[in-house]
Design an enzyme around this catalytic site. Sequence first.
Site, mmCIF file in Angstrom:
data_model
loop_
_atom_site.group_PDB
_atom_site.id
_atom_site.type_symbol
_atom_site.label_atom_id
_atom_site.label_comp_id
_atom_site.label_asym_id
_atom_site.label_seq_id
_atom_site.Cartn_x
_atom_site.Cartn_y
_atom_site.Cartn_z
ATOM 1 C CE LYS A 261 -1.094 36.343 -36.094
ATOM 2 N NZ LYS A 261 -0.180 35.517 -35.312
ATOM 3 N NE ARG A 335 8.295 30.743 -39.935
ATOM 4 C CZ ARG A 335 8.311 30.093 -38.778
ATOM 5 N NH1 ARG A 335 8.756 28.852 -38.700
ATOM 6 N NH2 ARG A 335 7.895 30.688 -37.674
HETATM 7 N N1 BES Z 1 3.411 38.020 -36.955
HETATM 8 C C1 BES Z 1 3.519 36.856 -36.185
HETATM 9 C C2 BES Z 1 4.518 37.000 -35.028
HETATM 10 C C3 BES Z 1 4.179 38.026 -33.967
HETATM 11 C C4 BES Z 1 3.525 37.650 -32.827
HETATM 12 C C5 BES Z 1 4.569 39.333 -34.113
HETATM 13 C C6 BES Z 1 3.234 38.603 -31.850
HETATM 14 C C7 BES Z 1 4.293 40.278 -33.147
HETATM 15 C C8 BES Z 1 3.633 39.914 -32.013
HETATM 16 C C9 BES Z 1 3.961 35.674 -37.035
HETATM 17 O O1 BES Z 1 3.581 35.706 -38.359
HETATM 18 C C10 BES Z 1 3.326 34.451 -36.442
HETATM 19 O O2 BES Z 1 2.136 34.379 -36.441
HETATM 20 N N2 BES Z 1 4.158 33.558 -35.920
HETATM 21 C C11 BES Z 1 3.689 32.387 -35.273
HETATM 22 C C12 BES Z 1 4.532 31.223 -35.768
HETATM 23 C C13 BES Z 1 3.976 29.886 -35.424
HETATM 24 C C14 BES Z 1 2.708 29.616 -36.200
HETATM 25 C C15 BES Z 1 5.021 28.845 -35.744
HETATM 26 C C16 BES Z 1 3.854 32.586 -33.765
HETATM 27 O O3 BES Z 1 4.793 33.231 -33.344
HETATM 28 O O4 BES Z 1 2.987 32.106 -33.034
HETATM 29 ZN ZN ZN Z 2 1.596 34.911 -38.679
#
Ligand code: BES
Ligand code: ZN
Length: 484
Positions: A261, A335
């Site tokens: 990230k 997931r």
């Molecule tokens: N933990 C994150 C989602 C999230 C984002 C929670 C902001 C709380 C605040 C999740 O694991 C994630 O990173 N999801 C990605 C999915 C994508 C790579 C398909 C996302 O939402 O960008």
């Molecule tokens: Zn994630």
Amino acid sequence: MSIKINYKNNLSNKKLANLVLFLNEDFNLTSLKKHVNSSEYSFISDLLKTKDLKQRILTFDISSKKKIILVSLEKNLSNSKVENLGAKFYDKFKNLKQNEFVFNSDTIPNKLKNLIGYFLHGLKLKSYKFDKYKSKKNKNNLSIYIAGKNKPSLKDQIKFNAIEEGTFYTRDLVSEPGNVLHPDEYAKRLNSLKKDGLKINIYDEKKLKKLDMNTLLGVGQGSIRGSYLVTMEWNGLNDKSKPLAFVGKGVCFDTGGISLKPAKFMEDMTYDMAGSAVVVGLMKSLALRKAKINAVGVVGLVENMPGGNAQRPGDIVKSYSGKTVEILNTDAEGRLVLADALTYTEERFKPKFIVDLATLTGAIIVSLGSEYAGLFSNDDKLSNQLINAGENVEEKVWRMPLNKNFDKLIDSKNADMQNINYVGGAGSTTAAQFLQRFILNKTPWAHLDIAGMAFSKYGGALNSSGATGYGVRLLNKLIEDNYE
Ligand code: BES
Ligand code: ZN
Ligand code: ZN
């Protein structure tokens, strides 16, 4: 923060405490005549002429130390509005030096039966602070004495307390930083919930390998900490009837893994275990209030880190269900953790229904912000129960679609499915559609995407800024209204 509530009847030594009186919104003072002395009465009625009556909580300084506080009650008060009023009361008086209050419950109109209970519930929920790591603690202590007959029953007191303790436990877990609450520490804390009467089973990596839970294990393999699946059982019916099941995402910290990230706001990912924390807080409150149901909580605990042993984009892993997954983005890890947890829960416990909670997608924040959790479900009845419970306790959910037409977006060339949708769009739905593939026996199932609800930078009606505990009261209400 500490709120002391006292239900003792003899309050003759509390003459110097602030006096709290309730009255209808028309400010018809005659009902108060028998509760204050005549000089106080004329003092209040004179001052009322100059005050803004729209304000819900009015204060009158009787002396430099003592206040009389009038709480006005509007006509159609819902329980949730009463809770909000209690929260407002806390905010207004948390810094008072004279912090003793006598509530005269005899001034509450008769038809508002449980007003004190809900009022104090809101007040206490609002008073929570996570100040464990502050050398200087802010002492906002209030001592509240309840006079008169209009008190909550013992049963209600126990229920409110249980929900507060469960919510605070959830908030504590969510607030802990990643260096403290890593999966090893989390599993240890869950083990200690045995003292509340929960049956706890901890599956460590060795056991998870034996069970072939490879989508869960793959997420945690880059971390020096362990990965765990923990089950918590509450058998309130003392029989073998089917339990209600709650499953939570417990990613103790989500760096994104090799699909790292960006730095900005990465620190927020310490709350990526909020789904699991809600399940834990709920189970604790069910045990504390000895709920007459059977329930099981299942949480997957991992840390998503990059590293020499971390999972790579392109890896293919076999889930507990037997289905294979191509990992195209290691940041879509929630997931993967839930996939194994869901199949295991369905197979092992054969529950009446499964509700899972997860901070699963950033996309749900784009759709619903911090007002509603996203609800995805294969079952209309369960969905409606959740929607109604949510409206009732002001922890709202909004139903979003699932549809087989989305399936093509997560079908993979090389495996049974892939963990992200490369075409783009419908980020929260494709994630939910992915989860649905791991419910193998048509069990009624609902997925709550709480990414926008678990944490609040600004605070809400019943929480100051930080972890909200969203979900504990929602699920308690779901159970209370439909399954107890
Ligand atoms: N933990 C994150 C989602 C999230 C984002 C929670 C902001 C709380 C605040 C999740 O694991 C994630 O990173 N999801 C990605 C999915 C994508 C790579 C398909 C996302 O939402 O960008
Ligand atoms: Zn994630
Ligand atoms: Zn995540």
